[in-house]
Design a protein around this motif. Structure first.
Motif, PDB file in Angstrom:
ATOM      1  N   PHE A  80      -0.476   7.072  -3.580  1.00  8.00           N
ATOM      2  CA  PHE A  80       1.124   7.477  -3.981  1.00  8.00           C
ATOM      3  C   PHE A  80       1.210   6.813  -5.450  1.00  8.00           C
ATOM      4  CE2 PHE A  80       5.473   5.887  -4.498  1.00  8.00           C
ATOM      5  CZ  PHE A  80       6.179   7.190  -4.227  1.00  8.00           C
TER       6      PHE A  80
ATOM      7  N   THR B 104      -5.210   1.959   6.114  1.00  8.21           N
ATOM      8  CA  THR B 104      -4.242   3.607   6.073  1.00  8.21           C
ATOM      9  C   THR B 104      -3.117   3.312   5.071  1.00  8.21           C
ATOM     10  OG1 THR B 104      -5.030   4.436   8.011  1.00  8.21           O
ATOM     11  CG2 THR B 104      -3.037   5.521   7.179  1.00  8.21           C
TER      12      THR B 104
ATOM     13  N   SER C 282      -2.792   4.925   1.371  1.00  8.91           N
ATOM     14  CA  SER C 282      -1.628   5.854   0.906  1.00  8.91           C
ATOM     15  C   SER C 282      -0.828   4.944  -0.112  1.00  8.91           C
ATOM     16  CB  SER C 282      -0.832   5.950   2.235  1.00  8.91           C
ATOM     17  OG  SER C 282      -1.356   6.502   3.270  1.00  8.91           O
TER      18      SER C 282
END
Length: 344
Positions: free
Chosen positions: A23, A15, A19
């Motif tokens: 990003f 995760t 992420s």
């Protein structure tokens, strides 16, 4: 991966990595569009200022202006004519504009200097800017690594916080299943795992109570049945030799009814063992209760050539269940009678 610890750790790390990738990609795309508009506006302004410097002061003033821009922006600035000839040095600058966008823009793959070109509205001038490549994404790796290590440590702590009590819980359940009814989790956690552990402890307490009650029931039945069975046996013998056989038969029926009530009372007591308040209690006279017990036990005493006597004192009262108290005293008397008979 069968371990919940491994699953939690891997899922957390995946995760975080996803992420971080999302990003980074989103930031690059937003930066591309924002920087593109900024550089286009900046180059248009610098183009107008460079044209004004050239037209008002020629190559000398233009060269001074471009040097100031080079110093301020740490990039090379050139003003050329429509054919790409530098208006200050006379060199051909037409190839500089082909350097392309910066490598961190979408579609770029190699690190090299970048070139921007702006053309005047009349097409007579070309303003070219050559800048060093911006920082590569790999330049941030030394900063990402400590962050990822810290996140991995936090994920490991989270996994341990969840997995360790579950492992301990599984061990206690296995121990309980192997027959150790005293095994308990005794967790002090306030989350769902703690609630589950306390629910298991409550269930284990209840099972242990029921198991002990079952064993106690067997002991109570074997103990409680000895007195009425002995009296019933004596009463049955009396029916053969007694002069008043109807009275002897009535005594047998009485003992049979009492034996039936005794079995029902034992079962009722076992069912209400978990809730002592459900036992029926009332105010009783201890003297009357003892007199009734001695009267019932006279038959066995006479069979052994003995006499039971109650030395009465002041009437004493107590609160309790009459049948349970009667059986308790009766068992004591019967036990004493049996012990004396064995000693004799």
């Amino acid at each position: 991966m069968r371990s919940i610890y491994s699953k939690i750790l891997v899922w957390c790390l995946c995760t975080i990595l996803l992420s971080l990738g999302a990003f980074t990609l989103l930031s690059r795309n937003l930066s591309f569009h924002q920087n593109k508009r900024f550089f286009q506006s900046l180059n248009a302004l610098q183009l107008e200022q460079a044209i004004q410097a050239y037209e008002s002061g020629g190559p000398v003033k233009l060269g001074a202006f471009l040097q100031e821009l080079n110093r301020m922006f740490h990039a090379a600035h050139y003003l050329a004519n429509a054919r790409g000839i530098d208006l200050v040095s006379g060199e051909d600058r037409s190839t500089l504009a082909s350097l392309g966008p910066p490598p961190w823009w979408p579609g770029s793959r190699k690190e090299r200097k970048v070139g921007f070109e702006s053309v005047s509205s009349d097409g007579r001038y070309r303003f070219i800017v050559v800048a060093p490549p911006p920082l590569s994404p790999f330049a941030f790796v030394p900063y990402y690594v400590p962050i990822l290590l810290a996140v991995a440590l936090l994920c490991w702590a989270l996994a341990m916080t969840i997995a360790t009590p579950l492992r301990d819980f599984a061990g206690v359940v296995q121990q309980f299943g192997d027959g150790d009814l005293t095994a308990r989790v005794r967790s002090k956690r306030r989350d769902e795992i703690g609630k589950l552990a306390r629910a298991f402890d409550a269930m284990a307490d209840r099972i242990e109570t029921l198991r002990n009650a079952e064993r106690q029931l067997l002991q109570d039945i074997s103990h409680e049945l000895r007195s009425p069975l002995a009296r019933l046996s004596f009463a049955a013998e009396l029916t053969k030799t007694a002069a008043d056989r109807p009275a002897a038969a009535a005594r047998v029926n009485k003992e049979i009814r009492r034996l039936t009530d005794l079995v029902g009372g034992i079962l009722e007591l076992t069912r209400s063992e978990g809730d002592p308040s459900s036992i029926d209690s009332q105010l009783l006279s201890l003297t009357d209760l003892l007199r009734e017990v001695l009267h019932d036990c006279q038959l066995e005493a006479q069979a052994q050539g003995k006499t039971l006597t109650l030395l009465e004192a002041d009437a004493a009262g107590l609160r309790g269940n009459a049948e349970l108290l009667r059986r308790a005293v009766e068992n004591v008397v019967f036990t004493l009678e049996t012990a004396r008979a064995l000693v004799a």
